[in-house]
Design a protein around this motif. Structure first.
Motif, PDB file in Angstrom:
ATOM      1  N   ALA A  75      22.041  48.614  35.670  1.00  0.00           N
ATOM      2  CA  ALA A  75      22.552  50.055  36.251  1.00  0.00           C
ATOM      3  C   ALA A  75      23.242  50.734  38.159  1.00  0.00           C
ATOM      4  CB  ALA A  75      20.712  50.884  36.704  1.00  0.00           C
ATOM      5  N   CYS A  76      23.199  49.180  38.313  1.00  0.00           N
ATOM      6  CA  CYS A  76      23.647  49.571  39.980  1.00  0.00           C
ATOM      7  C   CYS A  76      25.461  49.683  40.144  1.00  0.00           C
ATOM      8  CB  CYS A  76      23.498  48.906  40.622  1.00  0.00           C
ATOM      9  SG  CYS A  76      21.510  49.641  41.434  1.00  0.00           S
ATOM     10  N   ILE A  77      26.051  49.250  38.593  1.00  0.00           N
ATOM     11  CA  ILE A  77      26.858  48.691  38.927  1.00  0.00           C
ATOM     12  C   ILE A  77      28.024  50.397  37.581  1.00  0.00           C
ATOM     13  CG2 ILE A  77      28.966  47.684  37.117  1.00  0.00           C
ATOM     14  CD1 ILE A  77      27.191  45.283  36.789  1.00  0.00           C
ATOM     15  N   SER A  78      29.048  51.069  38.740  1.00  0.00           N
ATOM     16  CA  SER A  78      29.577  52.335  38.668  1.00  0.00           C
ATOM     17  C   SER A  78      31.014  51.737  38.463  1.00  0.00           C
ATOM     18  CB  SER A  78      29.146  53.082  39.865  1.00  0.00           C
ATOM     19  OG  SER A  78      29.334  52.660  41.116  1.00  0.00           O
ATOM     20  N   GLU A  79      31.608  50.392  39.110  1.00  0.00           N
ATOM     21  CA  GLU A  79      32.928  50.627  39.468  1.00  0.00           C
ATOM     22  C   GLU A  79      32.976  49.186  39.419  1.00  0.00           C
ATOM     23  OE1 GLU A  79      36.037  50.878  42.821  1.00  0.00           O
ATOM     24  OE2 GLU A  79      35.294  53.247  42.214  1.00  0.00           O
ATOM     25  N   VAL A  80      34.034  48.507  38.802  1.00  0.00           N
ATOM     26  CA  VAL A  80      34.216  46.707  37.950  1.00  0.00           C
ATOM     27  C   VAL A  80      36.112  46.582  38.496  1.00  0.00           C
ATOM     28  CG1 VAL A  80      34.601  45.040  36.566  1.00  0.00           C
ATOM     29  CG2 VAL A  80      32.287  46.232  36.831  1.00  0.00           C
ATOM     30  N   ASN A  81      36.305  46.873  39.011  1.00  0.00           N
ATOM     31  CA  ASN A  81      37.844  46.263  40.010  1.00  0.00           C
ATOM     32  C   ASN A  81      38.755  47.181  40.364  1.00  0.00           C
ATOM     33  OD1 ASN A  81      40.101  44.459  39.382  1.00  0.00           O
ATOM     34  ND2 ASN A  81      40.549  44.114  37.233  1.00  0.00           N
ATOM     35  N   GLY A  82      38.102  48.134  40.015  1.00  0.00           N
ATOM     36  CA  GLY A  82      38.591  49.405  40.851  1.00  0.00           C
ATOM     37  C   GLY A  82      38.555  50.611  39.418  1.00  0.00           C
ATOM     38  N   SER A  83      38.257  50.195  38.155  1.00  0.00           N
ATOM     39  CA  SER A  83      37.762  51.057  37.703  1.00  0.00           C
ATOM     40  C   SER A  83      36.465  51.326  37.121  1.00  0.00           C
ATOM     41  CB  SER A  83      38.377  50.862  36.392  1.00  0.00           C
ATOM     42  OG  SER A  83      40.197  50.794  37.001  1.00  0.00           O
ATOM     43  N   PRO A  84      35.708  52.418  37.151  1.00  0.00           N
ATOM     44  CA  PRO A  84      34.322  53.340  36.437  1.00  0.00           C
ATOM     45  C   PRO A  84      34.182  52.695  35.078  1.00  0.00           C
ATOM     46  CG  PRO A  84      36.199  55.464  36.526  1.00  0.00           C
ATOM     47  CD  PRO A  84      36.869  54.177  37.111  1.00  0.00           C
ATOM     48  N   VAL A  85      33.088  52.217  35.208  1.00  0.00           N
ATOM     49  CA  VAL A  85      32.123  52.208  33.550  1.00  0.00           C
ATOM     50  C   VAL A  85      30.972  52.538  34.128  1.00  0.00           C
ATOM     51  CG1 VAL A  85      33.695  49.152  34.173  1.00  0.00           C
ATOM     52  CG2 VAL A  85      31.392  50.140  35.285  1.00  0.00           C
ATOM     53  N   GLY A  86      31.136  52.472  32.675  1.00  0.00           N
ATOM     54  CA  GLY A  86      29.102  53.316  31.967  1.00  0.00           C
ATOM     55  C   GLY A  86      28.645  51.987  31.638  1.00  0.00           C
ATOM     56  N   VAL A  87      27.791  51.370  31.820  1.00  0.00           N
ATOM     57  CA  VAL A  87      26.685  49.713  31.236  1.00  0.00           C
ATOM     58  C   VAL A  87      25.392  50.822  30.534  1.00  0.00           C
ATOM     59  CG1 VAL A  87      25.885  47.677  32.365  1.00  0.00           C
ATOM     60  CG2 VAL A  87      27.630  48.571  33.604  1.00  0.00           C
ATOM     61  N   ARG A  88      25.463  49.576  29.456  1.00  0.00           N
ATOM     62  CA  ARG A  88      23.843  49.958  28.820  1.00  0.00           C
ATOM     63  C   ARG A  88      23.798  48.682  28.341  1.00  0.00           C
ATOM     64  NH1 ARG A  88      21.774  51.496  23.652  1.00  0.00           N
ATOM     65  NH2 ARG A  88      23.947  51.265  22.412  1.00  0.00           N
TER      66      ARG A  88
END
Length: 159
Positions: free
Chosen positions: A85-98
């Motif tokens: 849930a703490c991951i908001s960005e990967v490789n400079g791109s915003p992400v949504g994780v579920r």
């Protein structure tokens, strides 16, 4: 070297995780694994993140949609969910994780919770801000390419 008896072998749980981002995002397994480790380390410290031993097993991502299986020790599923849930960005791109679900085997995890979603999109031209623009349609979601990047919309915005 002998194997450990079954009752001494580590018990794992597998989390089915869905990842969503903009259609032009470039994310691979290594990028997602690194962000997961950083999130767990920032949340629980070195000892806590090592105790959960979060590992990305399989990863697929294309056209802004992806899915992965994350392995964690049994009993640390809550910590794994919190770190994800703490991951908001990967490789400079915003992400949504579920987290779609938790299972005791990789096979059951993939069969029950993951539909191999990556790559189910189509390109279309839509009318947006009084001009024709390209858009990526993924189910009921529409990502319109604007001047500063993508703008998220739904099918209802165009009817």
């Amino acid at each position: 070297m002998k194997h450990l008896p079954k009752h001494l072998q580590p018990r794992w749980r597998y989390l089915a995780v869905e990842v969503e981002s903009w259609p032009d995002a470039r994310i691979d397994r290594g990028d997602f694994q690194r962000e997961l480790w950083y999130a767990a380390q920032n949340l629980y410290g070195d000892a806590g993140s090592a105790a959960a031993d979060l590992t990305v097993l399989s990863f697929s991502f294309a056209d802004g949609d992806g899915e992965t299986v994350v392995r964690a020790y049994r009993g640390t599923e809550g910590r794994a969910r919190a770190a994800l849930a703490c991951i908001s960005e990967v490789n400079g791109s915003p992400v949504g994780v579920r987290v779609a679900g938790v299972s005791g085997t990789v096979r059951a995890c993939e069969e029950r919770y993951l539909g191999r979603r990556a790559g189910n999109s189509e390109q279309r031209d839509v009318a947006f801000e009084n001009e024709s623009r390209s858009a990526v349609v993924r189910g009921s979601r529409v990502d319109v390419r604007g001047t500063g990047g993508f703008v998220g919309a739904t099918q209802l915005d165009f009817e």
